[in-house]
Design a protein around this motif. Structure first.
Motif, PDB file in Angstrom:
ATOM      1  N   LYS A 150       0.762  -1.293  -0.011  1.00 23.90           N
ATOM      2  CA  LYS A 150      -0.164  -0.106   0.083  1.00 23.90           C
ATOM      3  C   LYS A 150       1.005   1.299  -0.069  1.00 23.90           C
ATOM      4  N   THR A 151       0.114   2.390  -0.258  1.00 24.38           N
ATOM      5  CA  THR A 151       0.689   3.547  -0.069  1.00 24.38           C
ATOM      6  C   THR A 151       0.458   4.412   1.077  1.00 24.38           C
ATOM      7  N   ASP A 152      -0.818   3.725   1.612  1.00 20.69           N
ATOM      8  CA  ASP A 152      -1.261   4.317   2.975  1.00 20.69           C
ATOM      9  C   ASP A 152      -1.328   3.327   4.101  1.00 20.69           C
ATOM     10  N   TYR A 153      -0.941   3.362   4.897  1.00 24.47           N
ATOM     11  CA  TYR A 153      -1.056   2.378   6.072  1.00 24.47           C
ATOM     12  C   TYR A 153      -1.733   3.084   7.341  1.00 24.47           C
ATOM     13  N   SER A 154      -2.259   4.182   6.968  1.00 25.48           N
ATOM     14  CA  SER A 154      -2.925   4.820   8.360  1.00 25.48           C
ATOM     15  C   SER A 154      -3.989   4.069   8.993  1.00 25.48           C
ATOM     16  N   ASN A 155      -4.750   3.268   8.628  1.00 24.40           N
ATOM     17  CA  ASN A 155      -5.666   2.235   9.374  1.00 24.40           C
ATOM     18  C   ASN A 155      -4.807   1.207  10.057  1.00 24.40           C
ATOM     19  N   ASP A 156      -3.569   0.675   9.715  1.00 29.39           N
ATOM     20  CA  ASP A 156      -2.757  -0.366  10.268  1.00 29.39           C
ATOM     21  C   ASP A 156      -1.217  -0.196   9.922  1.00 29.39           C
ATOM     22  N   GLU A 157      -0.626   0.235  10.944  1.00 27.66           N
ATOM     23  CA  GLU A 157       0.825   0.808  10.631  1.00 27.66           C
ATOM     24  C   GLU A 157       1.999  -0.148  10.767  1.00 27.66           C
ATOM     25  N   ASP A 177       9.550   1.133  11.373  1.00 23.70           N
ATOM     26  CA  ASP A 177       8.758  -0.042  11.283  1.00 23.70           C
ATOM     27  C   ASP A 177       7.533   0.267  10.642  1.00 23.70           C
ATOM     28  N   TRP A 178       7.221   1.461  10.162  1.00 25.64           N
ATOM     29  CA  TRP A 178       5.857   1.897   9.466  1.00 25.64           C
ATOM     30  C   TRP A 178       5.727   0.998   8.216  1.00 25.64           C
ATOM     31  N   GLY A 179       4.406   0.128   8.415  1.00 22.58           N
ATOM     32  CA  GLY A 179       3.996  -0.564   7.479  1.00 22.58           C
ATOM     33  C   GLY A 179       4.897  -1.916   7.112  1.00 22.58           C
ATOM     34  N   LYS A 180       5.475  -2.178   8.198  1.00 25.60           N
ATOM     35  CA  LYS A 180       6.240  -3.496   8.193  1.00 25.60           C
ATOM     36  C   LYS A 180       5.315  -4.771   8.915  1.00 25.60           C
ATOM     37  N   PHE A 181       5.360  -5.700   8.162  1.00 29.28           N
ATOM     38  CA  PHE A 181       4.503  -6.902   8.906  1.00 29.28           C
ATOM     39  C   PHE A 181       5.677  -8.242   8.697  1.00 29.28           C
ATOM     40  N   LYS A 182       5.224  -9.270   9.646  1.00 33.47           N
ATOM     41  CA  LYS A 182       5.986 -10.508   9.458  1.00 33.47           C
ATOM     42  C   LYS A 182       5.881 -10.911   8.272  1.00 33.47           C
ATOM     43  N   VAL A 183       7.022 -11.492   7.661  1.00 32.42           N
ATOM     44  CA  VAL A 183       7.087 -12.289   6.553  1.00 32.42           C
ATOM     45  C   VAL A 183       6.523 -13.681   6.764  1.00 32.42           C
ATOM     46  N   PRO A 184       5.591 -14.223   6.159  1.00 35.65           N
ATOM     47  CA  PRO A 184       5.285 -15.723   6.381  1.00 35.65           C
ATOM     48  C   PRO A 184       5.997 -16.580   5.607  1.00 35.65           C
ATOM     49  N   SER A 185       6.151 -17.645   6.084  1.00 38.30           N
ATOM     50  CA  SER A 185       6.579 -18.807   5.398  1.00 38.30           C
ATOM     51  C   SER A 185       5.428 -18.978   4.022  1.00 38.30           C
ATOM     52  N   VAL A 186       6.259 -19.470   2.916  1.00 38.86           N
ATOM     53  CA  VAL A 186       5.249 -19.778   1.814  1.00 38.86           C
ATOM     54  C   VAL A 186       4.813 -21.256   1.654  1.00 38.86           C
ATOM     55  N   ARG A 187       5.372 -22.037   2.720  1.00 38.43           N
ATOM     56  CA  ARG A 187       4.643 -23.261   2.780  1.00 38.43           C
ATOM     57  C   ARG A 187       3.255 -23.439   2.846  1.00 38.43           C
TER      58      ARG A 187
END
Length: 376
Positions: A267-274, A285-295
């Motif tokens: 996204k360009t806007d993470y105001s609803n969930d930073e 850490d703005w806009g960063k989320f955990k990288v999940p496994s692709v399994r």
């Protein structure tokens, strides 16, 4: 002389009393007494070290108790949902909905993460705000948008159930039910949920040869081997965030070893969930989320923290597009914000990549009765 003897006796009494107070508390530094039948976990070859706390050893009874709690709707305020409601086994214990729905139809912000190989992980939730499964398992119970319950209410319900007191006794030595034991039991069950028997594992990891070729299916439009090359080279760039090491185990940041939290330009806007910034309060850490496994990615759709990508075609399409340059997009998203806006995957390359991703499906895990609903 009598006064001297009395004085000496008093001094000796004081000394003995003082020394007795210096003895270490017998409860300190004492390893926990093991209760139940030991059920040690054997990690698959090539996987990283397991994270099992010393005060919560795996037991047959503890795992079975955790399994019951995972599927029990008594944990929710209105008795309508359980942990499994948002983590369904046939979807690799992820949510079928775009974002999870809690009690009374409350809509959350995030897609429930797939649950597997948690025993190897270090931080939990999309933002990594919790560092143990014992703690993680209690959060949804009290979250007002999820189960919206209180632990005293849950405890009273379990105490009133004819089965649970004896199950807690078998797992922990007596019938006491408290939040610590609830968290420990669910954590024990979740640690057993290991996925490591996909076609990818059988061909590459277990053979000890990451370059061992897949057997192609002439009836499919794509090539698994070509898809693997796209995934693991600069053509696809997937490997930067979903690494495939020489042992063939990692397949993503889900193990928490490297690149654990990233901004992928969704996204360009993470105001609803930073994202992680809400936990760390760090601008980086703005806009960063955990990288999940692709399994098991074939079955864990919809994708991303907000469930905004519905299927594999759309997922590949997003990375083909390259993502957005939002000011904190990871440098490995090399095409983010590019005027061309695309990698220009060919139709064949898209089919090839899909065929490779399907080799990561572990059907034994998706159908394993050890992880199924004990109430059915």
């Amino acid at each position: 002389m009598k006064d001297l003897k009395t004085h000496i006796v008093l001094l000796l009494c004081v000394a003995v009393f003082t020394l007795s107070q210096c003895k270490p508390d017998p409860k300190e530094n004492t390893p926990p007494v093991s209760v139940g039948t030991p059920a040690p976990i054997t990690p698959p070859a090539g996987f990283p070290a397991m994270n099992i706390p010393a005060d919560n050893p795996q037991t047959v009874e503890g795992v079975e108790l955790g399994r019951h709690l995972f599927y029990d709707k008594k944990l929710s305020a209105d008795l309508t949902i359980s942990c499994a409601t948002c983590h369904e086994q046939f979807r690799a214990f992820s949510d079928v909905d775009q974002v999870s729905t809690g009690v009374n139809g409350k809509i959350g912000r995030r897609q429930a993460m797939a649950l597997f190989n948690l025993v190897f992980q270090e931080e939990f939730f999309w933002d990594g705000r919790v560092q143990s499964l014992e703690e993680q398992s209690l959060h949804p119970i009290v979250d007002p948008v999820e189960m919206d319950n209180t632990l005293p209410v849950v405890i009273s319900r379990l105490e009133a159930d004819s089965a649970y007191p004896s199950m807690f006794k078998a797992a922990f030595g007596d019938t006491k039910i408290n939040e610590e034991r609830i968290g420990k039991a669910i954590a024990q069950f979740e640690r057993t949920m290991i996925s490591a028997n996909s076609e990818f594992d059988r061909v590459k990891r277990l053979s000890g040869n990451i370059n061992a070729p897949f057997i192609e299916d002439p009836n499919t439009p794509g090539s698994k081997n070509n898809g693997f090359l796209i995934f693991t080279t600069e053509r696809g760039d997937c490997f930067h965030c979903h690494s495939v090491d020489k042992d063939g185990a990692y397949l993503g940041g889900g193990f928490g070893q490297d690149l654990q939290f990233l901004n992928n330009g969704l996204k360009t806007d993470y105001s609803n969930d930073e994202g992680r910034k809400e936990f760390t309060n760090q601008a980086s850490d703005w806009g960063k989320f955990k990288v999940p496994s692709v399994r098991n990615i074939e079955w864990s759709f919809p994708y991303m923290h907000d469930g905004s990508i519905p299927n594999l075609d759309s997922l590949i399409g997003f990375y083909n597009f390259g993502g957005f340059d939002n000011g904190n997009t990871d440098p490995n998203m090399k095409f983010a914000g590019n005027d061309n806006g695309t990698r220009n995957f060919t139709t064949q390359e898209i089919q090839d990549l899909k065929e490779f991703l399907r080799t990561l499906t572990d059907y034994d895990f998706l159908e394993d009765p050890r992880f199924s609903d004990p109430f059915e």
